[in-house]
Design an enzyme around this catalytic site. Structure first.
Site, PDB file in Angstrom:
ATOM      1  N   SER A  30     -67.393  -7.896  11.677  1.00  0.00           N
ATOM      2  CA  SER A  30     -68.304  -8.232  12.790  1.00  0.00           C
ATOM      3  C   SER A  30     -68.964  -9.573  12.531  1.00  0.00           C
ATOM      4  O   SER A  30     -68.988 -10.045  11.390  1.00  0.00           O
ATOM      5  CB  SER A  30     -69.389  -7.152  12.892  1.00  0.00           C
ATOM      6  OG  SER A  30     -68.797  -5.889  13.068  1.00  0.00           O
ATOM      7  N   SER A  32     -70.014 -13.776  13.849  1.00  0.00           N
ATOM      8  CA  SER A  32     -69.523 -14.954  14.583  1.00  0.00           C
ATOM      9  C   SER A  32     -68.378 -15.669  13.881  1.00  0.00           C
ATOM     10  O   SER A  32     -67.825 -16.631  14.421  1.00  0.00           O
ATOM     11  CB  SER A  32     -70.689 -15.925  14.777  1.00  0.00           C
ATOM     12  OG  SER A  32     -71.156 -16.360  13.507  1.00  0.00           O
ATOM     13  N   THR A  33     -67.996 -15.221  12.696  1.00  0.00           N
ATOM     14  CA  THR A  33     -66.862 -15.859  12.002  1.00  0.00           C
ATOM     15  C   THR A  33     -65.558 -15.121  12.280  1.00  0.00           C
ATOM     16  O   THR A  33     -64.493 -15.728  12.412  1.00  0.00           O
ATOM     17  CB  THR A  33     -67.138 -15.926  10.491  1.00  0.00           C
ATOM     18  OG1 THR A  33     -68.403 -16.560  10.264  1.00  0.00           O
ATOM     19  CG2 THR A  33     -66.056 -16.698   9.757  1.00  0.00           C
ATOM     20  N   ALA A  88     -70.133 -12.549   6.088  1.00  0.00           N
ATOM     21  CA  ALA A  88     -71.259 -12.164   5.230  1.00  0.00           C
ATOM     22  C   ALA A  88     -72.437 -13.074   5.540  1.00  0.00           C
ATOM     23  O   ALA A  88     -72.280 -14.181   6.049  1.00  0.00           O
ATOM     24  CB  ALA A  88     -70.882 -12.274   3.755  1.00  0.00           C
ATOM     25  N   GLU A 108     -69.009  -1.579   8.469  1.00  0.00           N
ATOM     26  CA  GLU A 108     -68.367  -2.642   7.686  1.00  0.00           C
ATOM     27  C   GLU A 108     -68.102  -2.172   6.258  1.00  0.00           C
ATOM     28  O   GLU A 108     -67.039  -2.406   5.690  1.00  0.00           O
ATOM     29  CB  GLU A 108     -69.250  -3.890   7.653  1.00  0.00           C
ATOM     30  CG  GLU A 108     -69.309  -4.623   8.981  1.00  0.00           C
ATOM     31  CD  GLU A 108     -70.307  -5.758   8.965  1.00  0.00           C
ATOM     32  OE1 GLU A 108     -71.310  -5.680   8.234  1.00  0.00           O
ATOM     33  OE2 GLU A 108     -70.071  -6.744   9.693  1.00  0.00           O
ATOM     34  N   LYS A 126     -73.441 -19.959   3.425  1.00  0.00           N
ATOM     35  CA  LYS A 126     -73.547 -18.631   2.796  1.00  0.00           C
ATOM     36  C   LYS A 126     -73.251 -18.667   1.292  1.00  0.00           C
ATOM     37  O   LYS A 126     -73.343 -17.643   0.625  1.00  0.00           O
ATOM     38  CB  LYS A 126     -72.590 -17.663   3.469  1.00  0.00           C
ATOM     39  CG  LYS A 126     -72.498 -17.636   4.996  1.00  0.00           C
ATOM     40  CD  LYS A 126     -73.783 -17.628   5.727  1.00  0.00           C
ATOM     41  CE  LYS A 126     -73.664 -17.465   7.228  1.00  0.00           C
ATOM     42  NZ  LYS A 126     -73.040 -16.253   7.701  1.00  0.00           N
TER      43      LYS A 126
END
Ligand code: DER
Length: 235
Positions: A30, A32-33, A88, A108, A126
């Site tokens: 899940s 936006s990547t 992440a 996840e 990140k």
């Protein structure tokens, strides 16, 4: 923009390396990547994808699979997954992650554990030495609504500086996860974040906690897209 380009770079690199033709059951994370993960899998072509099944980690993830006209499966049917790729919120030098920024970390973590190979894709923001250096919102903790106040109190006792119930925007009241639970964001100091496995265990033991957004010793590899168009891979 440079952040989106770095997400796409990380996602394409991971798919090219780990979503091979023998991968038939694929977990989709899940955030936006992961849309860039799905686009790269679609680009492998209908022939290779026609026999595959794709398992979502939540509503947004399911919509990505459906909108890409890929075959949707369920973890009930496929409790054993070849590869799961996910994003992440932060990753430390030992590949421990903070996840749950999108309030999806229960499913996840189920699909991360069900997979033979769990891969993380993220942009350069990140990539940290220690958790909590860049991600300042705290450790996401999914809790049963009945227990949230008690767990807030427990987290303070565990040393969380200012645990908060995650409130919704454009909806009165708290965020409700795909599982019907609440999310608490619990910041901790550097000392605790340097030993995420111990912190995970302490939080997970609190009655009422459903799942903790610390993923320790689970990832096989992480790919960071960098601002200069390079990729940093850690194993
Ligand atoms: O909630 C999560 O753990 C998601 O994977 C998400 O936080 C990942 O972040 P992204 O939107 O930067 O990919």
């Amino acid at each position: 923009n440079v952040v989106e380009a770095s997400k796409q770079l990380a996602a394409w690199t991971a798919v090219d390396k780990h979503v091979t033709k023998d991968c038939q059951v694929i977990g989709i994370g899940s955030g936006s990547t992961v849309p860039y993960v799905v686009e790269r899998i679609v680009a492998q072509g209908p022939e290779i994808n026609k026999d595959r099944v794709f398992i979502p980690t939540g509503f947004q993830s399911k919509e990505l699979i459906v909108d890409a006209h890929l075959r949707l499966g369920d973890v009930d049917q496929y409790p054993h997954i070849d590869v799961t790729i996910d994003g992440a919120d932060e990753v430390d030098k030992d590949l421990n992650c903070i996840k749950g920024g999108g309030a999806c970390h229960l499913r996840e973590k189920v699909l991360a554990e069900a997979a033979d190979t769990w891969i993380i894709v993220a942009d350069y923001r990140k990539n940290s030495e220690v958790l909590g250096v860049n991600w300042k919102k705290g450790v996401p903790v999914e809790v049963a609504p009945f227990a949230y106040a008690k767990v807030l109190h427990n987290l303070r006792t565990l040393g969380s500086t200012d645990p908060k119930l995650r409130m919704a925007v454009m909806k009165a009241g708290p965020i409700v996860s795909d599982n019907g639970n609440f999310i608490i964001d619990a910041p901790f100091g550097e000392a605790e974040m340097r030993d995420p496995m111990t912190l995970l265990t302490r939080i997970k033991m609190l009655t009422g906690v459903v799942e903790v957004g610390l993923f320790c010793h689970m990832a096989k590899a992480v790919y960071f897209g960098n601002q200069d168009g390079s990729v940093t891979a850690k194993f």
